[in-house]
Design a protein around this motif. Structure first.
Motif, PDB file in Angstrom:
ATOM      1  N   GLU A  88      -7.139   0.408   5.317  1.00 34.16           N
ATOM      2  CA  GLU A  88      -8.145  -0.505   4.772  1.00 34.16           C
ATOM      3  C   GLU A  88      -8.918   0.123   3.612  1.00 34.16           C
ATOM      4  OE1 GLU A  88      -9.366  -3.099   8.705  1.00 34.16           O
ATOM      5  OE2 GLU A  88     -10.451  -1.252   8.344  1.00 34.16           O
ATOM      6  N   VAL A  89      -9.368  -0.732   2.723  1.00 30.85           N
ATOM      7  CA  VAL A  89     -10.375  -0.365   1.737  1.00 30.85           C
ATOM      8  C   VAL A  89     -11.682  -1.025   2.166  1.00 30.85           C
ATOM      9  CG1 VAL A  89      -8.820  -0.051  -0.221  1.00 30.85           C
ATOM     10  CG2 VAL A  89      -9.670  -2.345   0.310  1.00 30.85           C
ATOM     11  N   GLU A  97     -15.184   2.879   5.628  1.00 30.38           N
ATOM     12  CA  GLU A  97     -16.075   1.877   6.215  1.00 30.38           C
ATOM     13  C   GLU A  97     -17.238   1.537   5.277  1.00 30.38           C
ATOM     14  OE1 GLU A  97     -15.630   0.011   9.017  1.00 30.38           O
ATOM     15  OE2 GLU A  97     -13.702   0.985   9.251  1.00 30.38           O
ATOM     16  N   THR A  98     -17.346   0.240   5.039  1.00 31.94           N
ATOM     17  CA  THR A  98     -18.331  -0.312   4.099  1.00 31.94           C
ATOM     18  C   THR A  98     -19.748   0.201   4.362  1.00 31.94           C
ATOM     19  OG1 THR A  98     -16.990  -2.309   3.936  1.00 31.94           O
ATOM     20  CG2 THR A  98     -19.306  -2.492   3.268  1.00 31.94           C
ATOM     21  N   ARG A 102       0.831  -1.215   0.000  1.00 32.69           N
ATOM     22  CA  ARG A 102       0.000   0.000   0.000  1.00 32.69           C
ATOM     23  C   ARG A 102       0.862   1.261   0.000  1.00 32.69           C
ATOM     24  NH1 ARG A 102      -3.177  -2.157   5.082  1.00 32.69           N
ATOM     25  NH2 ARG A 102      -1.117  -3.043   5.301  1.00 32.69           N
TER      26      ARG A 102
HETATM   27  N1  LIG Z   1     -14.378  -2.346   8.867  1.00 30.62           N
HETATM   28  C1  LIG Z   1     -13.876  -2.199   7.522  1.00 30.62           C
HETATM   29  C2  LIG Z   1     -13.077  -3.420   7.163  1.00 30.62           C
HETATM   30  C3  LIG Z   1     -12.551  -3.361   5.768  1.00 30.62           C
HETATM   31  C4  LIG Z   1     -11.536  -4.454   5.477  1.00 30.62           C
HETATM   32  O1  LIG Z   1     -11.431  -5.462   6.208  1.00 30.62           O
HETATM   33  N2  LIG Z   1     -10.798  -4.290   4.396  1.00 30.62           N
HETATM   34  C5  LIG Z   1      -9.751  -5.219   4.010  1.00 30.62           C
HETATM   35  C6  LIG Z   1      -9.944  -5.686   2.581  1.00 30.62           C
HETATM   36  S1  LIG Z   1     -11.436  -6.577   2.396  1.00 30.62           S
HETATM   37  C7  LIG Z   1      -8.433  -4.491   4.041  1.00 30.62           C
HETATM   38  O2  LIG Z   1      -8.355  -3.369   3.607  1.00 30.62           O
HETATM   39  N3  LIG Z   1      -7.403  -5.145   4.538  1.00 30.62           N
HETATM   40  C8  LIG Z   1      -6.075  -4.608   4.556  1.00 30.62           C
HETATM   41  C9  LIG Z   1      -5.500  -4.602   5.940  1.00 30.62           C
HETATM   42  O3  LIG Z   1      -6.256  -4.748   6.897  1.00 30.62           O
HETATM   43  O4  LIG Z   1      -4.320  -4.450   6.056  1.00 30.62           O
HETATM   44  C10 LIG Z   1     -15.043  -1.994   6.567  1.00 30.62           C
HETATM   45  O5  LIG Z   1     -16.084  -2.593   6.779  1.00 30.62           O
HETATM   46  O6  LIG Z   1     -14.914  -1.233   5.603  1.00 30.62           O
END
Ligand SMILES: N[C@@H](CCC(=O)N[C@@H](CS)C(=O)NCC(=O)O)C(=O)O
Length: 226
Positions: free
Chosen positions: A51-52, A65-66, A39
């Motif tokens: 996070e995405v 946040e989703t 990243r």
């Molecule tokens: N609470 C966040 C969780 C998002 C999440 O888990 N994203 C993952 C990809 S599906 C991510 O970015 N992971 C990279 C990391 O945690 O390093 C949401 O709901 O948007």
């Protein structure tokens, strides 16, 4: 003014669901693709949690946040292409399912991601994580199966933001080779219905296809954030 930009992540990120939701809702948007295994600092600067999904709106405001981004879509979905009249029984049911999918269901896969990504684990530790995770993922599938009606979508006869979220995370059961989703016939039927949708398939291809016309250069997308 630029389009709102959704940042998705690869490999196998959940945000393809929101990419499908934006397209289903016919909200013009761009896509930025983030390599989750490498990243860039400019991405971490706009979301220090790393996070995405991340949404950069047309004014450059950043929303993470989703569920918050799903609410952003609902607020703009006047034609109710992916949502229902706010406060209606269907809308509450949609948020009930979306919340369950985004919390307990998604979280159940954490041991699998840890087993895959943590660099210094022994084979035994990896096996333990996978076996622990299998119990969690089974429990959440049993619970979701019991929550579902006859379909064809999660909320009856119309696709919605809940289906978009399932599109993003449902496929992890195959990716991590946990079990055959056919063990849960209602989930399997709804997932098959979502995954055969052309817009959903185009969203899934965004992860592997940087040539999609919606995809913009990541540095350019990040520069839109205020
Ligand atoms: N609470 C966040 C969780 C998002 C999440 O888990 N994203 C993952 C990809 S599906 C991510 O970015 N992971 C990279 C990391 O945690 O390093 C949401 O709901 O948007």
């Amino acid at each position: 003014m630029p389009n709102p930009t959704l940042l998705i992540g690869y490999p196998m990120g959940s945000p393809i669901g929101l990419a499908a939701a934006l397209a289903w809702a016919e909200i013009p948007h761009d896509i930025g693709r983030v390599d989750l295994l490498d990243r860039p600092a400019a991405f971490l600067a706009i979301n220090p949690r790393g996070e995405v999904p991340v949404l950069i709106d047309a004014e450059g405001q950043v929303l993470t946040e989703t569920l918050a981004i799903a609410r952003w879509i609902e607020n703009r979905d006047d034609a109710r292409r992916v949502s229902f009249a706010p406060g209606s029984r269907d809308a509450l049911r949609m948020w009930e399912l979306a919340s369950f999918l985004n919390t307990g269901f998604t979280g159940a896969f954490v041991p699998f991601w840890a087993a895959m990504e943590a660099p210094h684990l022994t084979t035994e530790q990896r096996e333990f994580l996978r076996s622990f995770g299998t119990g969690l993922v089974r429990k959440r599938h049993e619970q979701l199966e019991a929550m579902l009606g006859e379909g064809p979508w999660l909320v009856g006869e119309r696709r919605s933001l809940a289906d978009a979220i399932l599109l993003g995370v449902g496929r992890w059961v195959e990716f991590h080779e946990v079990f055959d989703v056919a063990d849960y016939p209602r989930i399997a039927a709804v997932r098959a219905h979502i995954e055969k949708d052309a817009v959903a398939q185009a969203a899934a291809r965004l992860e592997s296809d940087p040539a999609d016309p919606r995809v913009v250069d990541l540095a350019e997308a990040l520069a839109r954030a205020r």
